[in-house]
Design an enzyme around this catalytic site. Structure first.
Site, PDB file in Angstrom:
ATOM      1  N   TYR E  32       4.989  -8.155  -2.200  1.00 10.32           N
ATOM      2  CA  TYR E  32       3.889  -7.257  -1.549  1.00 10.32           C
ATOM      3  C   TYR E  32       4.315  -6.053  -0.637  1.00 10.32           C
ATOM      4  CZ  TYR E  32       0.738 -10.753  -3.375  1.00 10.32           C
ATOM      5  OH  TYR E  32      -0.008 -11.655  -4.057  1.00 10.32           O
ATOM      6  N   ASN E  83      -9.949  -3.960  -3.423  1.00 18.24           N
ATOM      7  CA  ASN E  83      -9.124  -4.971  -3.604  1.00 18.24           C
ATOM      8  C   ASN E  83      -9.527  -6.202  -3.388  1.00 18.24           C
ATOM      9  OD1 ASN E  83      -6.406  -6.753  -3.801  1.00 18.24           O
ATOM     10  ND2 ASN E  83      -5.415  -5.136  -2.779  1.00 18.24           N
ATOM     11  N   HIS E 109      -5.091  -3.283  -6.944  1.00 15.71           N
ATOM     12  CA  HIS E 109      -4.161  -4.565  -6.637  1.00 15.71           C
ATOM     13  C   HIS E 109      -2.644  -3.921  -6.474  1.00 15.71           C
ATOM     14  CE1 HIS E 109      -6.938  -7.474  -7.720  1.00 15.71           C
ATOM     15  NE2 HIS E 109      -7.233  -6.675  -9.010  1.00 15.71           N
ATOM     16  N   SER E 111       0.407  -5.665  -6.392  1.00 21.27           N
ATOM     17  CA  SER E 111       1.235  -5.975  -7.453  1.00 21.27           C
ATOM     18  C   SER E 111       0.406  -6.164  -8.830  1.00 21.27           C
ATOM     19  CB  SER E 111       1.580  -7.409  -7.155  1.00 21.27           C
ATOM     20  OG  SER E 111       0.579  -8.416  -7.380  1.00 21.27           O
TER      21      SER E 111
END
Lengths: 156, 156, 156, 156, 156, 156, 156, 156, 156, 156, 156, 156
Positions: E32, E83, E109, E111
């Site tokens: 992240y 998200n 998102h 990732s």
């Protein structure tokens, strides 16, 4: 072909029993009853005798040993009655040995696997068996002997 | 590292065969041909010899015995050629033994399992094998010996 | 039948390679090694020569072109060695072309697809291949040539 | 590493479009709107220009041609923006070509595949894409150009 | 309709963040990155400002609180950028709240969930989102703001 | 590193309990016994004390609160013993919070979920737990404390 | 609307054939018979003529080419009769091209795919076809021409 | 047992409503109609009164809060009428709370979930409910009150 | 019943270990650590001694031998601690033997199978075990001994 | 439209009962209770009367007969209350007949099929029913009559 | 063989129609059109007459009656055209009756089941039909008569 | 209980046969042999007679009729031998009727369904049968009579 038929008749039925059947009569009697495997052997030998047949009756907890015995039955037996117990549901090895047998096969189970857990619904034995008899307890072995006698006769 | 390589070369290839392969040449010849396992052993030994390698060649119907032998090959063999037969499709135990081998593994099948029943499509051996050779009958064992010789050389 | 056998021997092996194999030696070398497809072609041609066979060696990223070439091999080749790469897992069209080939088919993969993603476990080629050789890297092509030579001889 | 960064920046973004996108603006406008692919190309080129980037913009109905172009982008592009259309859901070949790219990949779809048929829910492109932008119609291409500019800069 | 459009523009974008995103910058930075959620809030507010839009930016570990906020956005926001983190894959409640929103929805998102565990491949948010942007890290929030600005304008 | 180890030891174990565990001793006693959660807390605190550890013991019916507490344990605890109860089988949010914990995790269940309904067979907690202890009733919490003491020591 | 109807009638039926159908009459005649694709073309042209219609009759092994031709038929044909062969079961690209056609579609197969392998049971063409005719061999093409004539008439 | 029956009758029915039901009458009226939750509460209270019963009527977007209330009903209510909305399909926690209730449970849905998306077909509530009433809109709540009155009476 | 309890206590715990556990300490130490099975045996015997219990500690690669030993434990042991290793995931025979045991069963695994391959997620042992302890390495065996002591005591 | 409404009201409700419901009161009373179908008929007729409606009440073990009666209700009934029993789970024919009814449909089951075997969880009736009432025993029929009265009124 | 051919030609085609087809023209006309079954019978009889064939045309809502009629057609018909309607998707009994027919079978559906619900995608009739014609409305029956005439001729 | 036992013995065995068994001896003789159902009836009646039992022997193609007869056997028979043929695999109605029987049930099949198509592997009859006998052709009926005699005796 009469000769090989005669020879066939002279050979015993192999009655082979899989894992934990040696505990029969003591293990979960509410499902399997109190008859022991020795009791069943006696009943089976007696019934076969009335039909002019002899019996090789064995039990093993080892998959490989059951495979060995099925292979032995190729030349020394006239057919196989198999209660594969747990290996029924997992053993491709026993399936392959049976497929190479070239003799009649009767699958037997004391209880009805279809009325039990899902993983007992698949039988690698049923896929190659001539006949299947389940749920009739010890009586199922006798029905299997009768059927085998009939099938062996049919071969001669 | 030349020393351990020399030592490795001196060790035989373990060629291990699973259940019912002892019947080869007699069982379902339309699928497996008439060559016997003894014939294959001779061919394999001869081919290995031309490549400067010796062979330990065994067959068992017992899953546990195959596991024992794979473990033996960890210290006494240079690699394993395995025709697991029926256990290919069901044995996590063999899978784990192979995973612990730390040597090259060639999986061999005489016939092509992908062209047969669905339950023969899954191979626990393929998941850990270095290479897989199927469908080439006895010839597949020779190709496996060639490949193993190459892999063993690659290690030195 | 000696005549058609002679004719068959005279025909080259078709060695056909699927998508992205043209990048071999540069793409993901940790999986596929640094040998290029041109390197493999040289090795394959050389090995085939020692066995008295010639080779047609091609690569394409186009499913349809691979189908065209397999059809061409029906009359102009003695067999097909196919590394279908990605199309292995998705192409019924290649499956059907191979089914119509009427000649030996050896499927080859440099790596072992069974040890990779799940969608690489299904092979439409394996369903119709005579033999399958995977995981042996460039060496696998040579084993395939050996096997093909054997199979072509077997036809005559 | 500034040099290779400079070189990278000089290379165009490959914006590749899959089957039936050439009909954009005429095909099912209730899903895809009335903007044509030529309109999108103009918007994309203009936006890239403002970010100091050039664009190679192409469309093909042929899976193999898309694979060829992705391979071309390995040496001639700085990254790939791919609207794989139908091949998104079926092409392992495009997946493999992208995996070998070694450059940033942005997957774009005009509509939101998750809100359509089940067979559009699986994307072989998403498995290897750096980023995915769906449902924003032509605007999604511009967001992809912005993201690509950012990613290319990040590389230098 | 100009009036309601004006009213709509005056309303802020709701940027809502699901469980564990409060740990951003410390949790699994290899996936992240090190940017914190506060960093992202600043970037988002700044970008929205350049587009003439304000922002309500919140985070919660509670599914029900996210549902409450989406309901709040029905009357007090011009759209939702969500998200949903882990709830993306399990929450029908959020799905239903979004379905009742009647405003544009952008799913974000950091990732790419498609490149992670299988249970992250299903998104109840994607089924009702206008657009989806994944894998672009913090940059994805900015792309979402741009897209939302565009969609809000489109409404007027 | 001795210092942070000292610090770690000084921190309490977080023993967190999911939904309906507050009813322990009254709810379905034939499965869960008559011991209450307060009884278990006392036993756990006592056992931890003998091992030189303190305990934070909590229960919640709210998934989000459990996530909050797991996050709190990142800086204020030395590890988490979690009986997630029903959320075990459905909560990716708890899974993600645990994944971000960076401390040992022991999953505990009073009964054996594998012997109950199919939807209790999947555990999102097991996927990230260091260890799992099920079926030992209140005793399982004590075994977990022992194991945690061992793991915390291992860290120093 | 009479004018466009007239125009429609004047346009030919596109009869498109997928991979390996060029081998018809030679490939697996026990399934597909000995009639060649050229034979079928003649029969189809003749039957169409009796109904006042002309025919464009083509075959390709390339998925992309079939997509190109279906797109061509949007403006130059009155409808499409498609024997997609192997692509029937795998091509979303052809599915999408057909969906954009806006003309009647008849799917034809010489054999009955439902009586063959499981992977031939799924048809992406059937999902968008007006009608489907399978198992009637060459006769099926004629039935398709009759049906198309009827559908085209219905449009005017 | 008359005493506890009297006591039971004196306790109110808990009528609990899950996420987004607070928007009733405004959200997707084509599915749920224009009746608000307050309207339903009035109808329910009135009907219960005619049957000599009182009502606790609540709504929450929080799964944990619904669990809390179901636990409260164990001692303070005579039974639970639950419209779990989205949590119906995902909440094992609510399932477990209901299982521990030991009072009658009627599941209610305004629309018929079986006629909607596939993920609404599974109900963790139905597995433990005494009765289920769906598709009858607000009327379904009244039928549930009637049924509950009947069940409560049955207990005395 | 004090008498049979006394008798029970006098009987040893059977600690049975499945295939490849004999290689412990050498095989994949990154997963299983460097402790050998002999080390574990010593630890187990010592711990049992402190609890007034003796131990029968065995390992086998043979499924059938494990079944034999479990049967032996019916009359000669007070309970079974089983690390079935690979057979855990495939053996219905061991499942049946355990079901017939009539004594407490603790399943142990050194690593956490839930964090490994999918085929290790199914356990036929867990379905009948009293308790399951995984992921705690050698420490798990000691926890199992503690639990067994507690269960045996519980029987008296 | 008042006229057709009047006409509608004049028509009876069809209350149709599927296989083995004729044994009600004798078959598995622990699931279905001791009330007979004749008892239910009386209750239903009485309740309908209080609502100004008449009833046609029938039972059959024949799927086709149930289809015939549903078709009859198209012109002679105001709606159908159906307890399809076993056919609920297998009959597309009844599903289609109901779909063609054009009148309200209430599905009723005495027990709660969701709490029974898995094959009773799928209902072809629920897919087309207006409302579903299960688990309320005979009382469920009365609730269905109430609901039907309401729906019929709603039509006028 | 000319004699039996003559005899075959003299026998009528059995055109059998399954449940709810008696409502044709009134039921869901947007899917099935306004043509009645009587209309279709007239068209079918007329077309058969032009081909020198007679017709037995029947409809039933009863699976067993359809089985009876298929059995009748074994000796009294030259082939069966079957629109099994709902039973198509569920009846193994009809499948078995068709398998025993020994005459050509054409399956017909007015609409295209592949474009409808998933449970209409499986056809037990297709597995044994000679040919299948769907989606061509009443015209499909005529195409079936043409095909049947062709197949009956082919038999002589 | 002797009285009801006597009464039970006096009642006949119901031997019920499902669809297409009336064609026995003519239909697919390579699977079912040439013995007719009338032949089997004679054999069954004779065998029963030797055991002091009478027989009601019937066949129907109608699922509902089989249900009626099973219900009849509740009061007029001592047990049911059922060869359900195709309905075995699809009929929950027969399953429910058997479940309500309260007498022994033997399922019989002439062939071995496990060796045939996948949809014949599921049996709704096996789930409730006392015993199952398959693959023994006509002989299986006699074995069933023997078993039934034994079971009926067991009841007295």
């Amino acid at each position: 072909m009469a000769k090989s038929a005669n020879k066939n008749k002279a050979l015993p039925i192999y009655v082979l029993n899989g894992p934990t059947l040696n505990l029969l009569g003591t293990r979960e009697p509410e499902i399997y009853g109190t008859t022991t495997l020795a009791d069943i052997e006696k009943m089976v030998v007696a019934r076969a005798k009335t039909l002019g047949l002899s019996v090789v009756f064995r039990q093993s907890n080892h998959e490989g040993e059951l495979v060995d015995w099925i292979q032995e039955a190729r030349t020394k037996g006239c057919g196989v009655i198999l209660n594969g117990a747990a290996y029924t549901h997992t053993s491709v090895a026993i399936h392959d040995a049976l497929k190479a047998l070239g003799k009649p096969i009767i699958e037997v189970h004391l209880s009805n696997p279809h009325a039990r857990e899902r993983f007992r619904h698949r039988s690698y034995v049923s896929l190659v068996a001539t006949g299947v008899i389940v749920g009739l307890k010890a009586q199922g072995y006798l029905a299997a002997v009768d059927a085998m006698a009939d099938l062996v006769k049919g071969q001669s």
